[in-house]
Design a protein around this motif. Structure first.
Motif, PDB file in Angstrom:
ATOM      1  N   ASP A   1      43.648  51.784  51.228  1.00  0.00           N
ATOM      2  CA  ASP A   1      43.783  51.321  49.852  1.00  0.00           C
ATOM      3  C   ASP A   1      42.535  50.522  49.488  1.00  0.00           C
ATOM      4  O   ASP A   1      41.897  49.905  50.337  1.00  0.00           O
ATOM      5  CB  ASP A   1      45.011  50.411  49.695  1.00  0.00           C
ATOM      6  N   SER A   2      42.198  50.526  48.204  1.00  0.00           N
ATOM      7  CA  SER A   2      41.063  49.733  47.758  1.00  0.00           C
ATOM      8  C   SER A   2      41.565  48.533  46.964  1.00  0.00           C
ATOM      9  O   SER A   2      42.575  48.618  46.265  1.00  0.00           O
ATOM     10  CB  SER A   2      40.116  50.567  46.887  1.00  0.00           C
ATOM     11  N   HIS A   3      40.865  47.423  47.102  1.00  0.00           N
ATOM     12  CA  HIS A   3      41.177  46.272  46.263  1.00  0.00           C
ATOM     13  C   HIS A   3      39.963  45.362  46.156  1.00  0.00           C
ATOM     14  O   HIS A   3      39.186  45.206  47.095  1.00  0.00           O
ATOM     15  CB  HIS A   3      42.398  45.499  46.789  1.00  0.00           C
ATOM     16  N   TYR A   4      39.782  44.835  44.967  1.00  0.00           N
ATOM     17  CA  TYR A   4      38.713  43.871  44.705  1.00  0.00           C
ATOM     18  C   TYR A   4      39.078  43.106  43.449  1.00  0.00           C
ATOM     19  O   TYR A   4      40.064  43.428  42.770  1.00  0.00           O
ATOM     20  CB  TYR A   4      37.353  44.570  44.563  1.00  0.00           C
ATOM     21  N   TYR A   5      38.290  42.090  43.124  1.00  0.00           N
ATOM     22  CA  TYR A   5      38.601  41.320  41.931  1.00  0.00           C
ATOM     23  C   TYR A   5      37.340  40.762  41.290  1.00  0.00           C
ATOM     24  O   TYR A   5      36.312  40.578  41.944  1.00  0.00           O
ATOM     25  CB  TYR A   5      39.576  40.176  42.249  1.00  0.00           C
TER      26      TYR A   5
ATOM     27  N   ASN B   1      44.362  56.804  44.543  1.00  0.00           N
ATOM     28  CA  ASN B   1      44.896  57.771  43.585  1.00  0.00           C
ATOM     29  C   ASN B   1      45.582  57.147  42.374  1.00  0.00           C
ATOM     30  O   ASN B   1      45.611  57.741  41.297  1.00  0.00           O
ATOM     31  CB  ASN B   1      45.904  58.696  44.289  1.00  0.00           C
ATOM     32  N   ARG B   2      46.137  55.944  42.560  1.00  0.00           N
ATOM     33  CA  ARG B   2      46.852  55.276  41.466  1.00  0.00           C
ATOM     34  C   ARG B   2      46.336  53.844  41.383  1.00  0.00           C
ATOM     35  O   ARG B   2      46.289  53.133  42.390  1.00  0.00           O
ATOM     36  CB  ARG B   2      48.360  55.279  41.717  1.00  0.00           C
ATOM     37  N   MET B   3      45.954  53.421  40.184  1.00  0.00           N
ATOM     38  CA  MET B   3      45.340  52.107  40.061  1.00  0.00           C
ATOM     39  C   MET B   3      46.201  51.163  39.230  1.00  0.00           C
ATOM     40  O   MET B   3      46.929  51.558  38.320  1.00  0.00           O
ATOM     41  CB  MET B   3      43.935  52.220  39.464  1.00  0.00           C
ATOM     42  N   PHE B   4      46.068  49.871  39.587  1.00  0.00           N
ATOM     43  CA  PHE B   4      46.780  48.792  38.913  1.00  0.00           C
ATOM     44  C   PHE B   4      45.777  47.658  38.698  1.00  0.00           C
ATOM     45  O   PHE B   4      45.148  47.191  39.653  1.00  0.00           O
ATOM     46  CB  PHE B   4      47.963  48.301  39.756  1.00  0.00           C
ATOM     47  N   ILE B   5      45.620  47.256  37.456  1.00  0.00           N
ATOM     48  CA  ILE B   5      44.692  46.186  37.107  1.00  0.00           C
ATOM     49  C   ILE B   5      45.483  45.074  36.430  1.00  0.00           C
ATOM     50  O   ILE B   5      46.220  45.322  35.472  1.00  0.00           O
ATOM     51  CB  ILE B   5      43.581  46.684  36.163  1.00  0.00           C
ATOM     52  N   ALA B   6      45.333  43.858  36.952  1.00  0.00           N
ATOM     53  CA  ALA B   6      46.081  42.721  36.404  1.00  0.00           C
ATOM     54  C   ALA B   6      45.178  41.496  36.393  1.00  0.00           C
ATOM     55  O   ALA B   6      44.255  41.379  37.205  1.00  0.00           O
ATOM     56  CB  ALA B   6      47.336  42.456  37.235  1.00  0.00           C
ATOM     57  N   LYS B   7      45.448  40.565  35.471  1.00  0.00           N
ATOM     58  CA  LYS B   7      44.643  39.340  35.409  1.00  0.00           C
ATOM     59  C   LYS B   7      45.524  38.119  35.617  1.00  0.00           C
ATOM     60  O   LYS B   7      46.711  38.117  35.251  1.00  0.00           O
ATOM     61  CB  LYS B   7      43.889  39.243  34.085  1.00  0.00           C
ATOM     62  N   PHE B   8      44.919  37.078  36.215  1.00  0.00           N
ATOM     63  CA  PHE B   8      45.670  35.907  36.636  1.00  0.00           C
ATOM     64  C   PHE B   8      44.880  34.632  36.356  1.00  0.00           C
ATOM     65  O   PHE B   8      43.654  34.614  36.453  1.00  0.00           O
ATOM     66  CB  PHE B   8      45.980  35.985  38.134  1.00  0.00           C
TER      67      PHE B   8
ATOM     68  N   PHE C   1      49.882  39.071  44.252  1.00  0.00           N
ATOM     69  CA  PHE C   1      49.831  40.423  43.703  1.00  0.00           C
ATOM     70  C   PHE C   1      49.246  41.397  44.720  1.00  0.00           C
ATOM     71  O   PHE C   1      49.796  42.490  44.955  1.00  0.00           O
ATOM     72  CB  PHE C   1      49.008  40.425  42.417  1.00  0.00           C
ATOM     73  N   PHE C   2      48.135  41.031  45.344  1.00  0.00           N
ATOM     74  CA  PHE C   2      47.530  41.896  46.354  1.00  0.00           C
ATOM     75  C   PHE C   2      48.512  42.159  47.501  1.00  0.00           C
ATOM     76  O   PHE C   2      48.651  43.292  47.975  1.00  0.00           O
ATOM     77  CB  PHE C   2      46.257  41.263  46.913  1.00  0.00           C
ATOM     78  N   GLU C   3      49.202  41.119  47.946  1.00  0.00           N
ATOM     79  CA  GLU C   3      50.145  41.279  49.045  1.00  0.00           C
ATOM     80  C   GLU C   3      51.276  42.223  48.661  1.00  0.00           C
ATOM     81  O   GLU C   3      51.662  43.113  49.441  1.00  0.00           O
ATOM     82  CB  GLU C   3      50.702  39.916  49.445  1.00  0.00           C
ATOM     83  N   ASP C   4      51.827  42.048  47.469  1.00  0.00           N
ATOM     84  CA  ASP C   4      52.912  42.916  47.017  1.00  0.00           C
ATOM     85  C   ASP C   4      52.451  44.362  46.853  1.00  0.00           C
ATOM     86  O   ASP C   4      53.171  45.312  47.186  1.00  0.00           O
ATOM     87  CB  ASP C   4      53.455  42.416  45.671  1.00  0.00           C
ATOM     88  N   ALA C   5      51.253  44.540  46.348  1.00  0.00           N
ATOM     89  CA  ALA C   5      50.756  45.884  46.041  1.00  0.00           C
ATOM     90  C   ALA C   5      50.376  46.670  47.289  1.00  0.00           C
ATOM     91  O   ALA C   5      50.467  47.900  47.307  1.00  0.00           O
ATOM     92  CB  ALA C   5      49.544  45.787  45.116  1.00  0.00           C
ATOM     93  N   MET C   6      50.010  45.963  48.366  1.00  0.00           N
ATOM     94  CA  MET C   6      49.472  46.661  49.528  1.00  0.00           C
ATOM     95  C   MET C   6      50.366  46.572  50.764  1.00  0.00           C
ATOM     96  O   MET C   6      50.049  47.177  51.786  1.00  0.00           O
ATOM     97  CB  MET C   6      48.075  46.102  49.844  1.00  0.00           C
ATOM     98  N   ARG C   7      51.473  45.842  50.671  1.00  0.00           N
ATOM     99  CA  ARG C   7      52.365  45.705  51.821  1.00  0.00           C
ATOM    100  C   ARG C   7      53.013  47.048  52.161  1.00  0.00           C
ATOM    101  O   ARG C   7      53.581  47.725  51.303  1.00  0.00           O
ATOM    102  CB  ARG C   7      53.422  44.637  51.551  1.00  0.00           C
TER     103      ARG C   7
END
Length: 397
Positions: free
Chosen positions: A230-234, A372-379, A388-394
């Motif tokens: 999975d990819s993640h960055y901010y 394949n599926r992306m989620f973008i959120a601001k905090f 959010f990262f933990e929930d999305a990638m667990r």
């Protein structure tokens, strides 16, 4: 009225917005691409004064004739740009052949496309960079490795993204690499234990920033591509001052003017004798174009602004008055279709409905590096983003 040729304005899919803002600034926007006109986004069609379809953007003669035709139709061309890493050398060749001075020319390409050539300009900026060796034969590689030790990183000297990049940790892996590598020039570098961060800016004709921000990468693109992770960055809520200063020095050293830049650095996670102390900023590589994928949208969400408009203002006026109305962390997660997750997509969207800015499918052309599926959120807070990262990638296993 200025004439601006935008190469491949339909890809990535969000780049039509660069053309839209140019047109709204009174720029005559002319497109060259290999996509049929009827398949272009309606917003792009409205922004373009004229579109010239070529059979193949890889065919330089076709693209050259397209520029010549548009010059005949509209008069002298003032700008040629794609904002796309893949076409940077093509853009430069066209500027050289048509004598345009509003961007890099062929003579500038080595220092901004070849990772080995970048080292000297980082040195001039006072920014340390990893030691390196140009891959030759087994003996030469082993001599370099004897000096710095395993692991080492190998990648094409002139490459896009993390394609054909790998980590080598032993002689057996070195032998496998030498047997299977592509017939291109490779650079071998000492491994840097650092977190990747960036300086993202729009700079004017003097190389001075009119917009600045930056991101932090959670997983290296090399590992995402090679291991299907999975990819993640901010995007940072506030750009750290040490990254800002390193970015500005790099812009000046490389002679970047009148463009969007994405400059990558390491922040050392531990002392490394050849590079510096824990927390120091170390050079990675320069990218003389916007950060890829959905990063322009994320820069907008994080800063309450419109980077497409700011960039178009730079083209039209060499400055901007466009406001920045917010400061947030903006997080990206790219999930894999084959992944198993403790929280499904709908549950994730439901929990973060107030923070969610954008979600959907990622085009296949980008999925290798982004998922394949992306989620973008601001905090507002770093802790909320981490949740959010933990929930999305667990994992759901």
């Amino acid at each position: 009225m200025k004439n601006f040729i935008f190469i491949s304005p339909n890809f990535p899919v969000n780049y039509w917005q660069f053309c839209d803002r140019l047109a709204k600034n009174g720029i005559n926007v002319l497109g060259i691409g290999d996509c049929p006109y009827d398949e272009l986004d309606n917003g792009l069609k409205k922004a373009l004064k004229e579109y010239y379809k070529v059979g193949n953007l890889e065919n330089y003669d076709e693209v050259y004739r397209a520029v010549a035709f548009l010059t005949f139709r509209h008069g002298r061309i003032d700008w040629i740009e794609s904002n796309n890493e893949y076409w940077l050398e093509r853009d430069a060749r066209l500027r050289t052949d048509f004598n345009l001075n509003t961007g890099f020319k062929l003579e500038d390409m080595p220092r901004i496309k070849y990772k080995s050539k970048m080292k000297e300009y980082y040195r001039q900026a006072g920014i340390p960079a990893a030691r390196y060796h140009m891959v030759d034969d087994r003996k030469g590689c082993l001599s370099f490795i004897a000096e710095i030790g395993y692991p080492v990183i190998v990648k094409p000297d002139n490459g896009v993204g993390a394609n054909h990049t790998c980590r080598i940790s032993c002689d057996e892996e070195l032998d496998h690499f030498l047997e299977t590598k592509l017939p291109v020039s490779y650079i071998m570098e000492e491994c840097v234990n650092g977190q990747i961060c960036s300086y993202d800016a729009i700079v004017d004709s003097q190389g001075n920033p009119i917009f600045e921000s930056g991101n932090v990468t959670g997983t290296s693109i090399m590992d995402i591509v090679n291991e299907g992770m999975d990819s993640h960055y901010y995007i940072e809520k506030e750009l750290p001052e040490e990254v800002r200063q390193a970015g500005r020095k790099t812009v000046k050293s490389f002679g970047a003017k009148s463009r969007f830049v994405h400059l990558e650095f390491f922040r050392l996670l531990e002392d490394q004798a050849s590079l510096g102390k824990k927390g120091d900023i170390v050079a990675l590589e320069v990218n003389m174009r916007p950060s890829g994928g959905y990063s322009p949208e994320m820069l907008n969400y994080a800063n309450g602004t419109d980077v497409y408009k700011i960039w178009a203002d730079m083209i039209a006026y060499d400055s901007t008055q466009y406001p920045q109305m917010g400061h947030y962390y903006c997080a990206f997660v790219g999930r894999r279709d084959y992944g198993s997750y403790a929280m499904d997509d709908n549950s994730l969207i439901g929990k973060y409905a107030l923070e969610m800015c954008q979600c959907g499918r990622i085009p296949d052309a980008l999925s290798g590096a982004m998922g394949n599926r992306m989620f973008i959120a601001k905090f507002d807070s770093y802790d909320m983003m981490e949740e959010f990262f933990e929930d999305a990638m667990r994992s759901g296993c």
